[in-house]
Design a protein around this motif. Structure first.
Motif, PDB file in Angstrom:
ATOM      1  N   LEU A 295       0.851  -1.191   0.000  1.00  0.00           N
ATOM      2  CA  LEU A 295       0.000   0.000   0.000  1.00  0.00           C
ATOM      3  C   LEU A 295       0.886   1.240   0.000  1.00  0.00           C
ATOM      4  CD1 LEU A 295      -2.797   1.226   0.081  1.00  0.00           C
ATOM      5  CD2 LEU A 295      -2.739   1.050   2.562  1.00  0.00           C
ATOM      6  N   VAL A 296       1.075   1.813  -1.183  1.00  0.00           N
ATOM      7  CA  VAL A 296       1.835   3.052  -1.357  1.00  0.00           C
ATOM      8  C   VAL A 296       1.073   3.944  -2.319  1.00  0.00           C
ATOM      9  CG1 VAL A 296       4.116   2.075  -0.914  1.00  0.00           C
ATOM     10  CG2 VAL A 296       3.224   2.072  -3.219  1.00  0.00           C
ATOM     11  N   ARG A 297       1.375   5.250  -2.253  1.00  0.00           N
ATOM     12  CA  ARG A 297       0.777   6.191  -3.207  1.00  0.00           C
ATOM     13  C   ARG A 297       1.730   6.342  -4.389  1.00  0.00           C
ATOM     14  NH1 ARG A 297       0.383  11.336  -1.525  1.00  0.00           N
ATOM     15  NH2 ARG A 297       2.029  11.090  -0.025  1.00  0.00           N
ATOM     16  N   PRO A 298       1.383   5.773  -5.556  1.00  0.00           N
ATOM     17  CA  PRO A 298       2.301   5.831  -6.696  1.00  0.00           C
ATOM     18  C   PRO A 298       2.428   7.243  -7.254  1.00  0.00           C
ATOM     19  CG  PRO A 298       0.259   4.773  -7.329  1.00  0.00           C
ATOM     20  CD  PRO A 298       0.168   5.031  -5.866  1.00  0.00           C
ATOM     21  N   ILE A 299       3.547   7.495  -7.895  1.00  0.00           N
ATOM     22  CA  ILE A 299       3.804   8.800  -8.497  1.00  0.00           C
ATOM     23  C   ILE A 299       3.007   8.952  -9.793  1.00  0.00           C
ATOM     24  CG2 ILE A 299       5.608  10.292  -9.452  1.00  0.00           C
ATOM     25  CD1 ILE A 299       5.843   9.834  -6.425  1.00  0.00           C
TER      26      ILE A 299
END
Length: 101
Positions: free
Chosen positions: A12-16
């Motif tokens: 769970l990460v916020r992609p660029i």
């Protein structure tokens, strides 16, 4: 009783790439294998029908979900041995530092 291991997939990460505002919806969609458009539509509908409660959750996700790490080509991996010069300084070979005259 043993715990079930997490399913293999994206963390769970916020992609660029692919962000609309902060990348929360696309991060949640990619981590769970859902369609991004469906998550965005449900977020907007939830914001309207919950009087902004989903907006507070979105802001919490914006703050709490880490941003995707950008890998730079040619960069040393974190924690790698990327010391220069190799072998330490000063060199321990004859003719090294300091020069003998």
């Amino acid at each position: 009783m043993t715990a079930v291991p997490p399913p293999p997939g994206r963390p769970l990460v916020r992609p660029i790439a692919g962000r609309a505002i902060a990348g929360v919806c696309i991060g949640v969609a990619q981590a769970n294998g859902w369609d991004v458009t469906l998550v965005r539509i449900l977020t907007v509908v939830g914001f309207v029908f919950t009087s902004g409660l989903v907006g507070v959750a979105y802001l919490a996700g914006w703050i709490g979900i880490p941003e995707e790490h950008i890998a730079m080509p040619g960069a040393f991996p974190p924690g790698g041995s990327g010391t220069y010069p190799p072998g330490g300084y000063p060199p321990r070979t004859p003719g090294g530092y300091p020069p003998s005259v």
